[in-house]
Every structure is written in C-alpha cells, then in structure tokens.
Design a protein around this motif. Sequence first.
Motif, mmCIF file in Angstrom:
data_model
loop_
_atom_site.group_PDB
_atom_site.id
_atom_site.type_symbol
_atom_site.label_atom_id
_atom_site.label_comp_id
_atom_site.label_asym_id
_atom_site.label_seq_id
_atom_site.Cartn_x
_atom_site.Cartn_y
_atom_site.Cartn_z
ATOM 1 N N UNK A 1 0.830 -1.195 0.000
ATOM 2 C CA UNK A 1 0.000 0.000 0.000
ATOM 3 C C UNK A 1 0.870 1.252 0.000
ATOM 4 N N UNK A 2 1.983 1.204 0.746
ATOM 5 C CA UNK A 2 2.930 2.316 0.735
ATOM 6 C C UNK A 2 3.531 2.506 -0.650
ATOM 7 N N UNK A 3 3.829 1.386 -1.312
ATOM 8 C CA UNK A 3 4.405 1.472 -2.659
ATOM 9 C C UNK A 3 3.408 2.053 -3.650
ATOM 10 N N UNK A 4 2.139 1.633 -3.543
ATOM 11 C CA UNK A 4 1.128 2.179 -4.450
ATOM 12 C C UNK A 4 0.885 3.656 -4.157
ATOM 13 N N UNK A 5 0.966 4.017 -2.879
ATOM 14 C CA UNK A 5 0.841 5.430 -2.510
ATOM 15 C C UNK A 5 1.995 6.221 -3.109
ATOM 16 N N UNK A 6 3.194 5.623 -3.089
ATOM 17 C CA UNK A 6 4.359 6.287 -3.677
ATOM 18 C C UNK A 6 4.156 6.527 -5.166
ATOM 19 N N UNK A 7 3.622 5.514 -5.843
ATOM 20 C CA UNK A 7 3.364 5.673 -7.278
ATOM 21 C C UNK A 7 2.327 6.754 -7.525
ATOM 22 N N UNK A 8 1.324 6.804 -6.653
ATOM 23 C CA UNK A 8 0.295 7.831 -6.774
ATOM 24 C C UNK A 8 0.894 9.217 -6.599
ATOM 25 N N UNK A 9 1.760 9.384 -5.596
ATOM 26 C CA UNK A 9 2.407 10.675 -5.364
ATOM 27 C C UNK A 9 3.270 11.076 -6.554
ATOM 28 N N UNK A 10 3.901 10.088 -7.178
ATOM 29 C CA UNK A 10 4.779 10.377 -8.311
ATOM 30 C C UNK A 10 3.999 10.720 -9.564
ATOM 31 N N UNK A 11 2.914 9.979 -9.792
ATOM 32 C CA UNK A 11 2.198 10.137 -11.053
ATOM 33 C C UNK A 11 1.236 11.331 -11.026
ATOM 34 N N UNK A 12 0.786 11.733 -9.840
ATOM 35 C CA UNK A 12 -0.222 12.790 -9.756
ATOM 36 C C UNK A 12 0.205 14.100 -10.401
ATOM 37 N N UNK A 13 1.424 14.638 -10.100
ATOM 38 C CA UNK A 13 1.824 15.887 -10.777
ATOM 39 C C UNK A 13 1.931 15.725 -12.285
ATOM 40 N N UNK A 14 2.362 14.530 -12.741
ATOM 41 C CA UNK A 14 2.467 14.284 -14.179
ATOM 42 C C UNK A 14 1.082 14.255 -14.813
ATOM 43 N N UNK A 15 0.128 13.626 -14.115
ATOM 44 C CA UNK A 15 -1.230 13.565 -14.648
ATOM 45 C C UNK A 15 -1.891 14.942 -14.665
ATOM 46 N N UNK A 16 -1.619 15.761 -13.653
ATOM 47 C CA UNK A 16 -2.186 17.112 -13.639
ATOM 48 C C UNK A 16 -1.753 17.903 -14.874
ATOM 49 N N UNK A 17 -0.493 17.767 -15.238
ATOM 50 C CA UNK A 17 -0.005 18.449 -16.442
ATOM 51 C C UNK A 17 -0.621 17.868 -17.706
ATOM 52 N N UNK A 18 -0.833 16.545 -17.699
ATOM 53 C CA UNK A 18 -1.459 15.884 -18.847
ATOM 54 C C UNK A 18 -2.911 16.345 -19.006
ATOM 55 N N UNK A 19 -3.638 16.440 -17.864
ATOM 56 C CA UNK A 19 -5.018 16.922 -17.924
ATOM 57 C C UNK A 19 -5.072 18.344 -18.468
ATOM 58 N N UNK A 20 -4.075 19.126 -18.075
ATOM 59 C CA UNK A 20 -4.043 20.530 -18.484
ATOM 60 C C UNK A 20 -3.933 20.662 -19.995
ATOM 61 N N UNK A 21 -3.174 19.743 -20.622
ATOM 62 C CA UNK A 21 -2.977 19.786 -22.081
ATOM 63 C C UNK A 21 -3.898 18.826 -22.826
ATOM 64 N N UNK A 22 -4.707 18.051 -22.069
ATOM 65 C CA UNK A 22 -5.634 17.079 -22.648
ATOM 66 C C UNK A 22 -4.909 16.067 -23.535
ATOM 67 N N UNK A 23 -3.747 15.609 -23.060
ATOM 68 C CA UNK A 23 -2.941 14.624 -23.784
ATOM 69 C C UNK A 23 -3.357 13.223 -23.341
ATOM 70 N N UNK A 24 -4.334 12.652 -24.019
ATOM 71 C CA UNK A 24 -4.906 11.377 -23.598
ATOM 72 C C UNK A 24 -3.946 10.211 -23.799
ATOM 73 N N UNK A 25 -3.114 10.286 -24.809
ATOM 74 C CA UNK A 25 -2.168 9.190 -25.061
ATOM 75 C C UNK A 25 -1.159 9.074 -23.923
ATOM 76 N N UNK A 26 -0.633 10.209 -23.476
ATOM 77 C CA UNK A 26 0.321 10.178 -22.372
ATOM 78 C C UNK A 26 -0.359 9.743 -21.088
#
Length: 468
Positions: free
Chosen positions: A264-289
């Motif tokens: 669960x800690x590892x999945x939380x770590x992945x969530x913390x890592x991917x969240x800023x990347x996903x926020x930027x992806x949402x901002x540009x609407x880059x669905x492939x990324x």
Amino acid sequence: MLKKLLSHTAIYGLAPQVIKIAQFLVLPIITPYLSPTDYGIFGLIVAIIGAVSVFGSLGLNIVLANSFTRSTHQYKWLWRQIYGFLNLWNIIYTLIVALLLYLFIPKEAYENTYEIILLNVIPLVLFAPSTSIGTLYFQMMSKPFQIASRSIVIGLLTIALNIYFIKYLHMGYMGWFWSGAITQVLFQLSFYIPLNYKIGLKPIYNFKWDTIKKQLKICLPTIPHYYSSYLLNSFDRVIMKFYNLDIVSIGRYNAAQTVGNFLNSATYAANQAISPLLLNVYKTDDKETEQRLNFSVMILFLVGTSTLCLFLKELLPLLIKSDGLENIYSVAIIIAMAYNYRPMYVAANNKLFYVEKTKALLKVTTIASIISVILNLIFIKFFGYTSAAITLYISLMYMGYSGFFIKEFKQMNGTNHYPVFWLCLTISLTVFVFFAVELNFWIKIFIGLALLIVALLGLLKVNKVLKL
C-alpha cells in the motif's frame, strides 16, 4: 517520461510512508520479541486513531495542489491561509483523538493508557500540518531530494529506535509508539523550519473566512471519500473487537497485513509520483500520455505484487519470527493482491479531482466502504479474520474500477483505460498465485521469471503502440 515516473515513485511517496517501510525492514530483528497480543493491541489502537484521521486535513490538500497547478506564481497567499486554518483546527482534532483513545483503548493496554495518548497526540499538536504542506510543496516543485534526504535520515532513525525499544528494552508494542512519536516530531520539524523561514509559507491566522469556506465547500465532500479508506483498511479490526474475537486472532490478521501495508505504501508512492504528471497531462488534454502513464504503473505493480506473493510462504517466516504467527501467508496473499486496485483507481478518480467533481467520488468510495462494512458484519462472526481479507479484496476491486462506469466520468469523454481487462487480469493473477505459492521453489523461480518477461513485453507493447 517512464524514467521520471519510476524515479519519482521511489522518492516522492517515500516521505509520508517512511515509518511503515522502516518497520517492515526491521521485522526479522524485532518480531522474536513481539507476540500476537502486541500486534493485536497495536493494530486496534491504529484503527482507533484511523477513525478520525481523515479529519486532520479536511481534504484541503486537493485545493492546494490545484491552486499550484493553475496559479504557479500566485499560490502562496492561499496556501498560507489554509496553513493557518489547519494549525488552529489541529487543536480541536488533537482533543478528539485523545478522547477516542481514552475511551476505546483495549483492556490489555489499560496500564499504558495515558502514555499511549501522549505519544500519539504530541506529534499532532506540534507541527502536523507542516508535514503535509511541506511534502506537497516539494512534490509540486519537483524537488525529490528534499524529500529523499529527510526520508533516509528518519528511516534510519526509526529502524534504530525500533530495535532499541523492542529488542533491547523489551517494551513490546510500546516500542512502536515511542519510536513513532520521536520520528514523527523530528520529521515534522524538518518541514516546519524551511516552510516558515526559507520558503516564506508562514501561516496566516487572520485568514479570510470566505476564502476558507469556499475551499471547504470543495473539499468537505471528499471526507467520506477518504474515510472510506479507514472503513476498508482498519474498521474490520473494530468489528473483530465488537464480536469479541480474541486479541491473538486480531494480531494474526494484523501481522498478515504487514506485506499489504508495505505494498500500500508502494502504491501510494506511485500515486504521489504520477499525480503531478497527470495534472499536467489533464491541463494539455494529452490522452495518449495519460493512458501510457497509467498502463505503465499497472503493469509494474501487477508483476511486482504477483512475484512477491509467489514467495510469501518462504519470505514471511524470515520476516515474522514470532510464535503464534506461523502460516499466515494465504491471508497475506489475498490482502497484498488487493492493493493492485490503486493504479486504476488513480486513473479514474484523479481526473474527477482535477475537474473538482468531488461529490461524484461518493458513488465510488461510499459504496465500497458500505460493501466492506456489511460483509464484515455478516461474515467475521462466523469465519473470523480470513473473511475480512476476502472482504477487503472485493471492496478494493470495486473501488478501483467502478469510477470508470459512473455518469460523471463518462460525460468527460475520458481516456479509455480498458478497466474490464485489467480487473479480469488482476483477479486471474490473484487466484493463480494463491495456489502457485504451494509449488516447488524452483518452479516458482521459473514462474517469476516468466512474469517478468511478460511484464517487459507489456511495457514494450505500450511503447510501440503509444509511442512511449
């Protein structure tokens, strides 16, 4: 992008989970000095604190992250007001925690009641909001070493203190509370100083109530969403106590959750890592990324958890050496594989967070927690803690995948993540490793290598099709 995701997963999510990881690493050294009763008492008290932990931040981290993404140069004014509000709210929250502990500490720990209360509330009353705000700041600023350096120091100190208190002072479960209190205060202080004196994020206590109310309207609907985490992961032990399940059985279940807590800690770590990347992806609407990131995390976790679970029969006796905690690997496998829900949960729900449709999350999390509570109330009385593990698995699978099918997600015309495929694959792998754990060690080595090869091919497939 994948390299950045992997490196940030190892760093960003480690900070808030460092104590759990450190406790996992010292298990072979300290477990000979712990009993099932120690595990049971500690697990129950953690469950009691967890009953109100969601109210510590009131969900305000959501607006902190969103304000940073949308106003990179003007976010500090809002952050400082929320910081001040959380410091004041924290006083009330601490009193609530202390009262709950006083009322519901198990009878086996009555002699240490006041000591347990102090060790758990002192870290809360001092600098608690500084940790979450400081971690989020460095996460959003992409400064992983600020988090990593603190994690390494606190992690090593936690290991040393656990060994000292439990092995040498023979303090049993109290050793966990003492080491936790000391390291939490130091960890919080390491964020408090730079936040207040270097970064310029001093709390504003004369905050604008209209501003706080506006943010709370966004965030308070997420409290049931976050509270579901408690109902799913900890409330089962409260139900066990309600049915007067003996403390040893609760301890066995708590010990079986050790691997699951680490994952669960590892999945939380992945969530913390991917969240800023996903926020930027949402901002540009880059669905492939967006699809590429989420698929990569899912592949990595499925192969990682499946390979680990294959060898739990051999690994758990090396990690947990306490008498009375033998042969818990079957339950541990069910719990560990349940945490594969999170990558798809993040894929569906982070988008809902971003567009601030927080009320829609209730359809996912509230139903999942209701399923968990009802099934536990029905089956724990008759089948004990094993049924709690199966209930956890069912509930987390629902929470992980149901978000793709709610109206709000469909209306966004979101990215296709093939949830049915991933759900079927997760369940199939769970059933497979549950039985394969009994195979010959060398056969399992071959299976593990095969899983790694398949995972690599899967990543290459994503690379080829989606230009990773």
